[in-house]
Design a protein around this motif. Structure first.
Motif, PDB file in Angstrom:
ATOM      1  N   ASN A   4     125.814  30.369   6.479  1.00  0.00           N
ATOM      2  CA  ASN A   4     127.223  30.210   6.849  1.00  0.00           C
ATOM      3  C   ASN A   4     127.542  28.741   7.131  1.00  0.00           C
ATOM      4  O   ASN A   4     126.661  27.982   7.537  1.00  0.00           O
ATOM      5  CB  ASN A   4     127.488  31.029   8.134  1.00  0.00           C
ATOM      6  N   ILE A   5     128.804  28.363   6.864  1.00  0.00           N
ATOM      7  CA  ILE A   5     129.283  27.081   7.384  1.00  0.00           C
ATOM      8  C   ILE A   5     129.745  27.375   8.805  1.00  0.00           C
ATOM      9  O   ILE A   5     130.765  28.028   9.020  1.00  0.00           O
ATOM     10  CB  ILE A   5     130.440  26.515   6.539  1.00  0.00           C
ATOM     11  N   ASP A   6     128.966  26.957   9.770  1.00  0.00           N
ATOM     12  CA  ASP A   6     129.305  27.307  11.153  1.00  0.00           C
ATOM     13  C   ASP A   6     130.501  26.521  11.647  1.00  0.00           C
ATOM     14  O   ASP A   6     131.444  27.075  12.182  1.00  0.00           O
ATOM     15  CB  ASP A   6     128.118  27.057  12.076  1.00  0.00           C
ATOM     16  N   PHE A  46     138.091  25.792  17.478  1.00  0.00           N
ATOM     17  CA  PHE A  46     139.020  26.771  16.920  1.00  0.00           C
ATOM     18  C   PHE A  46     138.234  27.654  15.965  1.00  0.00           C
ATOM     19  O   PHE A  46     137.611  27.129  15.034  1.00  0.00           O
ATOM     20  CB  PHE A  46     140.121  26.078  16.107  1.00  0.00           C
ATOM     21  N   GLU A  47     138.265  28.949  16.154  1.00  0.00           N
ATOM     22  CA  GLU A  47     137.638  29.851  15.185  1.00  0.00           C
ATOM     23  C   GLU A  47     138.623  30.157  14.080  1.00  0.00           C
ATOM     24  O   GLU A  47     139.778  30.523  14.326  1.00  0.00           O
ATOM     25  CB  GLU A  47     137.236  31.170  15.853  1.00  0.00           C
ATOM     26  N   ILE A  48     138.166  29.985  12.843  1.00  0.00           N
ATOM     27  CA  ILE A  48     138.985  30.329  11.678  1.00  0.00           C
ATOM     28  C   ILE A  48     138.079  31.165  10.779  1.00  0.00           C
ATOM     29  O   ILE A  48     137.154  30.636  10.170  1.00  0.00           O
ATOM     30  CB  ILE A  48     139.451  29.071  10.918  1.00  0.00           C
ATOM     31  N   GLY A  49     138.339  32.465  10.686  1.00  0.00           N
ATOM     32  CA  GLY A  49     137.425  33.328   9.951  1.00  0.00           C
ATOM     33  C   GLY A  49     136.039  33.236  10.571  1.00  0.00           C
ATOM     34  O   GLY A  49     135.888  33.294  11.792  1.00  0.00           O
ATOM     35  N   ALA A  50     135.029  33.058   9.725  1.00  0.00           N
ATOM     36  CA  ALA A  50     133.645  33.024  10.212  1.00  0.00           C
ATOM     37  C   ALA A  50     133.201  31.608  10.575  1.00  0.00           C
ATOM     38  O   ALA A  50     132.049  31.390  10.939  1.00  0.00           O
ATOM     39  CB  ALA A  50     132.720  33.587   9.134  1.00  0.00           C
ATOM     40  N   SER A  51     134.114  30.642  10.462  1.00  0.00           N
ATOM     41  CA  SER A  51     133.759  29.249  10.732  1.00  0.00           C
ATOM     42  C   SER A  51     134.616  28.689  11.871  1.00  0.00           C
ATOM     43  O   SER A  51     135.530  29.339  12.341  1.00  0.00           O
ATOM     44  CB  SER A  51     133.971  28.407   9.467  1.00  0.00           C
ATOM     45  N   LYS A  52     134.275  27.490  12.273  1.00  0.00           N
ATOM     46  CA  LYS A  52     135.011  26.863  13.368  1.00  0.00           C
ATOM     47  C   LYS A  52     135.318  25.407  13.035  1.00  0.00           C
ATOM     48  O   LYS A  52     134.587  24.772  12.276  1.00  0.00           O
ATOM     49  CB  LYS A  52     134.177  26.901  14.661  1.00  0.00           C
ATOM     50  N   ILE A  53     136.387  24.912  13.622  1.00  0.00           N
ATOM     51  CA  ILE A  53     136.606  23.470  13.649  1.00  0.00           C
ATOM     52  C   ILE A  53     136.343  23.030  15.077  1.00  0.00           C
ATOM     53  O   ILE A  53     136.828  23.651  16.027  1.00  0.00           O
ATOM     54  CB  ILE A  53     138.024  23.120  13.179  1.00  0.00           C
TER      55      ILE A  53
ATOM     56  N   ASN B   4     141.627  31.072   6.806  1.00  0.00           N
ATOM     57  CA  ASN B   4     140.243  30.797   6.438  1.00  0.00           C
ATOM     58  C   ASN B   4     140.059  29.298   6.169  1.00  0.00           C
ATOM     59  O   ASN B   4     140.994  28.620   5.756  1.00  0.00           O
ATOM     60  CB  ASN B   4     139.906  31.575   5.144  1.00  0.00           C
ATOM     61  N   ILE B   5     138.847  28.809   6.434  1.00  0.00           N
ATOM     62  CA  ILE B   5     138.472  27.489   5.930  1.00  0.00           C
ATOM     63  C   ILE B   5     137.989  27.726   4.511  1.00  0.00           C
ATOM     64  O   ILE B   5     136.906  28.270   4.298  1.00  0.00           O
ATOM     65  CB  ILE B   5     137.374  26.839   6.784  1.00  0.00           C
TER      66      ILE B   5
END
Lengths: 135, 135
Positions: A4-6, A46-53, B4-5
């Protein structure tokens, strides 16, 4: 082995100002805030889908990330990839001669073990590889 | 409105050399290759979970991305977020005074409509917002 891109970490000079864009203008929801004293940073996720910024503001002037912001200005800092079996990946990367910033994983927050690969081994991107450690 | 990202784009000066890291060293699988003549780039994508990493090599010397690589060296170029209702988002971002590189969406590959927000409006990150258009 890469699952995953965490997260994508963005270095900022002023976290409140950065939040005004990502949270207030784009409408993203802050899912985690943390000051990490050992790394001299203040962070927001920030959670966006399965990844975060992750927004990262240096809280002192002499850390690596503080020098990054001084030199390059606020901008993307690193990409973190979640992997399986970090230990064997470290051995493989070392055998291929990659420049690891640490080859003993850092114990990060929330049961994470992480290493960083220097941009000069990846084609210009600081790369974090981490493994979740269930406990 | 942000779902999504979609991808992180990395500007490279030599796609084959970059592939030797991302594909051969990290073991990621190339899921798409495309030369985009209109944008003067050669690209390779890796799917990782619900997101992608896109490697972008400029194929001429006078495009925006060619100048980016000349100035900054190979490095992270932009983040692309998938959104719902791009049209109303454009209106909102314009009303807030953000610097959009284009406010008429570009029709991209695979039924995508996309705009770009200038880094001076985001705190240093070139940001692509795109909407999938089912047809």
């Amino acid at each position: 082995m890469i699952k995953n891109i965490d997260h994508i970490a963005i270095a900022v000079s002023d976290l409140e100002e950065a939040l005004s864009f990502w949270r207030d203008t784009l409408g993203l929801k802050v899912t985690h805030r943390e000051k990490v004293l050992s790394q001299q940073v203040d962070t927001a996720f920030f959670e966006i889908g399965a990844s975060k910024i992750e927004l990262v503001e240096p809280t002192t002037e002499d850390s690596g990330i503080a020098r990054f912001v001084q030199k390059k200005g606020p901008s993307m800092h690193h990409i973190a990839l979640e992997v399986e079996d970090l230990s064997s990946m470290i051995l493989e990367l070392k055998s291929k001669g990659l420049h690891l910033l640490n080859d003993v994983p850092i114990d990060g927050a929330a049961g994470k073990r992480a290493i960083f690969i220097h941009p000069n081994s990846t084609g210009g991107v600081l790369l974090e590889l981490y493994e979740s450690v269930d406990s």
